[in-house]
Enzyme design. Structure first.
Site: not given
Ligand code: ADP
Length: 401
Positions: A7, A90, A179, A240, A384
């Site tokens: 990743n 990823r 995601h 955010r 993940e």
């Protein structure tokens, strides 16, 4: 099959070496501060973390250090690089081109490069990881797993914004969602754990971490998700803003004498629960404690977060005309029982009841609703890397046939 999962971020890189048969993590770690100075964290299964400070001017040196650590005669997890049979990468943005994981080839590399405009921070770093692995491990099959792929099954009425259609046609402006690897993994694990037939199920996945998104998964396919063209949209998050009136951007820009880019920086990095709490923290542990100690802004931030999650879940119950199971995952979803309890308190109308003792369990799949709750609620730790490993094996085995 031993699979290296990579990743790659702009100045960091996370990795895991996984034995796909046992699904055991043989070694894992990360490279930090790439291009600045360089720091390798390496941990072989069952041993302590090793930390090495060493120059990593580019991702090439970083990945070379990971490969050296994996094959180190003393603490390595493998004796030879040839034991790595596949690499899973990823990749953040696959645009509309990828509705699933796929073998890395020249066409994919080109397509990912074309999506750079949509993910300017992430896609270039992902591509560097792919190119360096190609160079250092020639001939080893590699698979790209996209954050956006799982959401490609959304119907047009869910992914289109209410702006002139030509901007979708010309510029591909639409909701993509992120995601996806986590939403896909957690929805499948939820069905398995609850013994639901995934092909006949309505599952809402709440991935609540520093970045947070919720998706509606109908019969195993995503039909809506809260993030948008970028990961700024949807829920109020750690830093955010999530959804706001788009006119705020112009209005705030005027007030601050700031450019659009500067306002977006505020919306990405200084907003969410961090901004709402008057910059106290973006971490829910700090906010929870501060709220308990009477900090009004911490309470406000948590209330806004919870309320937005409640509204999004409610809207996805409407979108699917019902729900069989709600799953919580990621840092907050897996660990913060107070947030979960508070959110679920709003779903009396769905007949949801929470078992307080079950809600305290951490670190494994658990049903936190009572047995007579009308909707099952579960906590499913996301993984993940394992999801990428599984996808990689499936694609590589299929191609080899
Ligand atoms: P990301 O991958 O988006 O960076 P994570 O899924 O790792 O985020 O989630 C990180 C967040 O999870 C932290 O910022 C914190 O708010 C929350 N978190 C982690 N552990 C706990 C905990 N024990 N209690 C409450 N919140 C937690």
């Amino acid at each position: 099959m031993k699979v290296l999962v990579i990743n790659c971020g702009s100045s960091s890189l996370k990795y895991q070496l996984i034995d796909s048969a046992s699904e055991e993590v043989l070694a894992k770690g990360l490279c930090e501060r790439i291009g600045i100075d360089g720091r390798l964290v390496y941990q072989k299964e069952g041993l302590d973390k090793e930390i090495t400070e060493a120059p990593m001017p580019t991702h090439k040196e970083a990945i070379q250090m990971v490969l050296d650590a994996l094959t180190n005669p003393v603490s390595g997890a493998i004796s030879n690089l040839s034991e790595i049979e596949a690499v899973g990468h990823r990749i953040v943005h696959g645009g509309e081109k990828f509705s699933g994981s796929a073998l890395v080839d020249d066409a994919m590399i080109e397509a990912v490069a074309e999506c750079t405009e949509l993910a300017p921070l992430h896609n270039p770093a992902n591509l560097i990881g792919i190119n360096v692995c190609k160079e250092l491990m020639p001939g080893v099959p590699m698979v790209g797993c996209f954050d956006t792929a799982f959401h490609q099954t959304m119907p047009d009425y869910a992914y289109l914004y209410g702006i002139p259609y030509e901007y979708y046609e010309k510029y591909k402006i639409r909701k993509y969602g992120f995601h996806g690897t986590s939403h896909s993994f957690v929805s499948r694990e939820t069905a398995k754990f609850l013994d639901l037939d995934i092909n006949n199920s309505k599952i809402i996945v709440c991935h609540l971490g520093n970045g947070a998104s919720i998706s509606a998964v109908l019969n195993g396919k995503c039909v809506d998700t809260s993030m948008g063209l970028t990961p700024l949209a949807g829920l109020v998050m750690g830093t955010r803003s999530g959804d706001i009136d788009p006119a705020v951007i112009e209005y705030l820009g005027h007030k601050l004498g700031a450019s659009v880019e500067e306002v977006l920086e505020i919306l990405n990095k200084k907003s969410g629960v961090l901004g709402l709490s008057k910059y106290l923290s973006s971490d829910f542990r700090d906010l929870g404690e501060a709220a308990l100690n009477g900090n009004m802004y911490a309470s406000i931030a948590l209330n806004v977060f919870d309320y937005n999650v409640v509204k999004k879940i409610g809207s996805y119950v409407a979108a699917m005309n019902g729900v069989d199971a709600i799953a919580f995952t990621a840092g907050i979803g897996e660990n913060d029982r107070f947030v979960r309890a508070k959110i679920l308190d709003s779903f009396g109308y769905l007949g949801i009841t929470v078992d307080k003792e079950r809600n305290k369990v951490r670190g494994r799949n658990v049903k936190i609703s009572t047995d007579d709750s009308k909707v099952d609620v579960v906590v499913i730790p996301t993984n993940e890397e394992l999801a990428i490993c599984r996808e990689t094996v499936a694609i590589v085995s299929n191609t080899a046939r």
